[in-house]
Design a protein around this motif. Structure first.
Motif, PDB file in Angstrom:
ATOM      1  N   UNK A 121      11.168  -3.361 -72.766  1.00  0.00           N
ATOM      2  CA  UNK A 121      10.338  -3.343 -71.553  1.00  0.00           C
ATOM      3  C   UNK A 121       9.428  -2.117 -71.522  1.00  0.00           C
ATOM      4  N   UNK A 122       9.763  -1.067 -72.303  1.00  0.00           N
ATOM      5  CA  UNK A 122       8.953   0.155 -72.272  1.00  0.00           C
ATOM      6  C   UNK A 122       7.849   0.098 -73.331  1.00  0.00           C
ATOM      7  N   UNK A 123       8.244   0.224 -74.598  1.00  0.00           N
ATOM      8  CA  UNK A 123       7.328   0.121 -75.738  1.00  0.00           C
ATOM      9  C   UNK A 123       8.095  -0.598 -76.850  1.00  0.00           C
ATOM     10  N   UNK A 124       7.414  -0.953 -77.929  1.00  0.00           N
ATOM     11  CA  UNK A 124       8.117  -1.552 -79.072  1.00  0.00           C
ATOM     12  C   UNK A 124       8.938  -0.477 -79.792  1.00  0.00           C
ATOM     13  N   UNK A 125      10.157  -0.845 -80.189  1.00  0.00           N
ATOM     14  CA  UNK A 125      11.026   0.060 -80.935  1.00  0.00           C
ATOM     15  C   UNK A 125      11.041  -0.322 -82.405  1.00  0.00           C
ATOM     16  N   UNK A 126      11.297   0.674 -83.264  1.00  0.00           N
ATOM     17  CA  UNK A 126      11.444   0.404 -84.698  1.00  0.00           C
ATOM     18  C   UNK A 126      12.940   0.370 -85.007  1.00  0.00           C
ATOM     19  N   UNK A 127      13.490  -0.831 -85.098  1.00  0.00           N
ATOM     20  CA  UNK A 127      14.937  -0.993 -85.182  1.00  0.00           C
ATOM     21  C   UNK A 127      15.485  -0.876 -86.591  1.00  0.00           C
ATOM     22  N   UNK A 128      16.641  -0.229 -86.680  1.00  0.00           N
ATOM     23  CA  UNK A 128      17.425  -0.162 -87.907  1.00  0.00           C
ATOM     24  C   UNK A 128      18.862   0.131 -87.508  1.00  0.00           C
ATOM     25  N   UNK A 129      19.816  -0.233 -88.375  1.00  0.00           N
ATOM     26  CA  UNK A 129      21.234  -0.038 -88.073  1.00  0.00           C
ATOM     27  C   UNK A 129      21.553   1.453 -87.948  1.00  0.00           C
ATOM     28  N   UNK A 130      21.957   1.891 -86.747  1.00  0.00           N
ATOM     29  CA  UNK A 130      22.192   3.320 -86.484  1.00  0.00           C
ATOM     30  C   UNK A 130      23.421   3.851 -87.217  1.00  0.00           C
ATOM     31  N   UNK A 131      24.227   2.956 -87.825  1.00  0.00           N
ATOM     32  CA  UNK A 131      25.421   3.395 -88.568  1.00  0.00           C
ATOM     33  C   UNK A 131      25.107   3.643 -90.037  1.00  0.00           C
ATOM     34  N   UNK A 167      15.941  13.530 -83.295  1.00  0.00           N
ATOM     35  CA  UNK A 167      16.951  12.457 -83.284  1.00  0.00           C
ATOM     36  C   UNK A 167      16.447  11.166 -82.642  1.00  0.00           C
ATOM     37  N   UNK A 168      17.209  10.086 -82.864  1.00  0.00           N
ATOM     38  CA  UNK A 168      16.816   8.741 -82.427  1.00  0.00           C
ATOM     39  C   UNK A 168      17.691   8.249 -81.276  1.00  0.00           C
ATOM     40  N   UNK A 169      17.171   7.291 -80.515  1.00  0.00           N
ATOM     41  CA  UNK A 169      17.933   6.639 -79.445  1.00  0.00           C
ATOM     42  C   UNK A 169      18.697   5.455 -80.037  1.00  0.00           C
ATOM     43  N   UNK A 218      25.572  -4.435 -83.188  1.00  0.00           N
ATOM     44  CA  UNK A 218      25.852  -3.010 -83.440  1.00  0.00           C
ATOM     45  C   UNK A 218      24.832  -2.142 -82.740  1.00  0.00           C
ATOM     46  N   UNK A 219      24.944  -0.817 -82.933  1.00  0.00           N
ATOM     47  CA  UNK A 219      23.970   0.096 -82.331  1.00  0.00           C
ATOM     48  C   UNK A 219      22.663   0.079 -83.133  1.00  0.00           C
ATOM     49  N   UNK A 220      21.568  -0.091 -82.417  1.00  0.00           N
ATOM     50  CA  UNK A 220      20.271  -0.202 -83.073  1.00  0.00           C
ATOM     51  C   UNK A 220      19.481   1.079 -82.817  1.00  0.00           C
ATOM     52  N   UNK A 221      19.256   1.856 -83.884  1.00  0.00           N
ATOM     53  CA  UNK A 221      18.390   3.025 -83.742  1.00  0.00           C
ATOM     54  C   UNK A 221      16.986   2.512 -83.482  1.00  0.00           C
TER      55      UNK A 221
END
Ligand code: TXA
Ligand code: MG
Length: 322
Positions: free
Chosen positions: A32-42, A61-63, A136-139
């Protein structure tokens, strides 16, 4: 790398995106904010590729994006005030920086070695469906080359990162238009948050929920860097940027607000919600209009509500380039 796939926000597109992420690939996704660049945070390899694709300094660091409060609690500790805000404002444009649980399994590249983790539960239905299926958690930093204008459409992502990531999931234009508000809880391990970045959830709303003022570098002194890595020039178009302009000088593209008409306007009616939603799109349009070596002047924006986040982004766009 092969060409970047543009995936529709259908069930098939979301499943393809989730499968790519499970393979360690990078997929930009709508929030809803901006597009994120997703990758597996693990996964160190995926997170390292996020930094490389963006040209982002590795100390920033990443969210981690997660589907709900329960899954967030697996990764971080939550003081009562954080829990209250999470229940009230998630899913939504709020990021909380909280103490990382030991052995949580988050790549230390994603946290830049800190003992805290920034977490967020996004509201966008496509992001939610993707998180549910990925599991999973998505960076997810904003899906733009580091320092440049954040993306609010799939086309913006393609313009900046095509050929550097495996896919973009197209969920249409982002509704909020500026990044999430970031609150830090970790500083004294206590219950009182500080503002690390003004964003899509207005500070006044958070202060009303907490029943106290929220201090912090992002609030008290807008000239000082707030979250790590948010130093100096950022969100920058090619053109040079001037703020608080009441008129254009020769050759400048003027971006108006409210009654101050310009070549373009963030909101002709002076609506801050509309201005936030249009901000990054208008920056790109103004940049194109200004042309090589051009200059952009922005009308004054009131420093309240979403205006705080807009002014933060504009100040960084106007900051001296290094
Ligand atoms: O709305 C958003 O927050 C978007 C969408 C995609 O979720 N994401 C986003 O990510 O704006 P990014 O990486 O562009 O900005 C995240 C900010 C950075 O300034 C980073 O320094 C800060 O969050 N941050 C991340 N982890 C932190 C931590 N442990 N402590 C303090 N700041 C942190
Ligand atoms: Mg960013």
């Amino acid at each position: 790398m092969a060409e970047t796939e543009l995936l529709p926000a259908s069930q098939a597109g979301i499943s393809r995106a989730a499968a790519l992420l499970q393979d360690g690939a990078l997929v930009a996704f709508p929030s809803e904010t901006v597009y994120g660049l997703g990758g597996d945070a693990r996964r160190d390899d995926s997170v390292a590729r996020i930094f490389a694709a963006k040209g982002r300094p590795v100390f920033n660091p990443l969210i981690a994006h997660l589907p709900d409060v329960d899954s967030v609690m697996r990764y971080v500790g939550m003081p009562p005030a954080a829990q209250m805000l999470a229940e009230r404002f998630w899913p939504g444009p709020l990021t909380l920086v909280l103490p990382l649980r030991e052995g949580a399994g988050i790549s230390s590249l994603a946290t830049a070695g800190l003992n805290t983790l920034a977490v967020r539960v996004p509201a966008h239905p496509v992001a939610r469906a993707l998180l549910a299926e990925f599991g999973g958690p998505l960076a997810g930093p904003s899906a733009n080359p580091s320092g440049r204008i954040s993306p609010t459409t799939a086309e913006h992502v393609m313009a900046g990162l095509t050929g550097r990531i495996e896919a973009v999931l197209d969920g249409g234009p982002c509704q909020v238009g500026v990044e999430s508000t970031i609150l830090g809880f970790a500083a004294d391990g206590g219950n009182r948050p500080e503002l690390l970045r003004a964003g899509g959830l207005p500070l006044e709303v958070l202060e009303a929920a907490i029943g106290a003022e929220i201090a912090g570098p992002g609030n008290a002194d807008p000239q000082r860097p707030n979250a790590p890595g948010q130093l100096g020039s950022h969100y920058a178009p090619d053109a040079l940027v001037r703020l608080d302009a009441l008129s254009a000088t020769a050759g400048e593209v003027l971006v108006g607000f409210g009654p101050l008409r310009g070549d373009l306007s963030l909101s002709p009616t002076g609506d801050l919600t509309e201005a936030a939603a249009r901000l990054f799109h208008i920056m790109r349009e103004a940049d194109a209009l200004a042309g090589p070596g051009g200059r952009i002047a922005f009308a004054p924006i009131p420093e309240h509500g979403l205006g705080r986040a807009i002014n933060d982004r504009l100040r960084r766009a106007a900051a001296p380039r290094v």
